[in-house]
Design an enzyme around this catalytic site. Sequence first.
Site, PDB file in Angstrom:
ATOM      1  N   ARG A  66       0.824  -1.151  -0.021  1.00  0.00           N
ATOM      2  CA  ARG A  66      -0.137  -0.054   0.056  1.00  0.00           C
ATOM      3  C   ARG A  66       0.927   1.338  -0.001  1.00  0.00           C
ATOM      4  NH1 ARG A  66      -3.407  -2.471  -1.585  1.00  0.00           N
ATOM      5  NH2 ARG A  66      -5.498  -3.036  -1.042  1.00  0.00           N
ATOM      6  N   GLU A  89      -3.219   7.639  -5.942  1.00  0.00           N
ATOM      7  CA  GLU A  89      -3.479   6.663  -7.092  1.00  0.00           C
ATOM      8  C   GLU A  89      -4.757   7.082  -7.789  1.00  0.00           C
ATOM      9  OE1 GLU A  89      -3.391   2.542  -6.051  1.00  0.00           O
ATOM     10  OE2 GLU A  89      -1.394   2.713  -5.294  1.00  0.00           O
ATOM     11  N   HIS A 113      -0.246  -0.140 -10.096  1.00  0.00           N
ATOM     12  CA  HIS A 113      -1.075  -1.185  -8.912  1.00  0.00           C
ATOM     13  C   HIS A 113      -1.870  -2.280  -9.658  1.00  0.00           C
ATOM     14  CE1 HIS A 113      -3.353  -0.795  -4.826  1.00  0.00           C
ATOM     15  NE2 HIS A 113      -3.247  -2.046  -5.503  1.00  0.00           N
TER      16      HIS A 113
END
Length: 324
Positions: free
Chosen positions: A242, A271, A289
Amino acid sequence: MSDTRPRLLLTQRQTLPVMQRIEQSFNISGVPEHKLTTRELLEGARAFQPQAILTSTGLPLRHDDVAQLPDCVKIVATVSVGTDHLDIAALHARGIIVTNTPDVLTDCNADMAMLLMLAAARRAGEYTTLMRQGWGRGLAMDEMLGTRISGKRLGIVGMGRIGRAVAKRARGFDMRVMYSNRRRLPADQEEGATYFSTVTDMLPHCDILSLHLPASPETDGMINADLLGRLPKGAIFINAARGALVDEDALIAALKSGQLAAAGLDVYRNEPNPDPRFLELPNVFLTPHVGSATTETRSDMGMLALDNVEAVLDGRAALTPVSS
């Protein structure tokens, strides 16, 4: 004739097998052309009155958002392991069950960590840039050298399912595995890894540091300038967990100063618009990601999320309920 199938609000397109199951088993208002925003989710929920919402990371539902959900919603099923985008306490207070999709993405996330590790250590981003520019000249014996990961000391922060899967892969490279965790693992899960009760004690021994723990208020920004400074100079940093775990100003400073030789990152604080300074650093290998982004894993995740939805709507216990 009215559609009596359960109403499911879909917030983004899923893989083909998952979409086929959705279209067969659920009444949906349509397939979004893009991943919905929180506002679009709430507008869609009010208009469609779904019993279930299928969501994922990057689509936050905070306290005020949860208050706007219609009473018909019984479950919010996130197609992810992480739940930090959801206000679980607020959802539970509304009587809404929250589920996630653990286990099924362990291998792919561990594979991604190894990809980041190899790419950062062996300067894959820089090599690719050179090739796209046409190459055109021989490299000197001491030019653009990377770091061999075989035999190196790997420190893992968070030795859950994914952390243990990374350790298993690292042993294939004869790496010495160390870890820091809330509690020490049983010997059969530890498999010879060296335990450190605190991250600070482990860091001076790490050639490579890899994060594998969830985001929480307690872990927010835990990787800061002080901790990065405790690594040996020239260490490599990996984050496939994360972005919120990292103080990105401190990380960028460590990469610029040479305290870190390189980093491999799949996750970021902001993000899908990460700090543009990362793009300016040649010693960072970046991916968007995509730790779970294989056909097999994304399909498994979607299927598990639908299993959860059907269990709750049928009055059975969800397979992977999330506690507050």
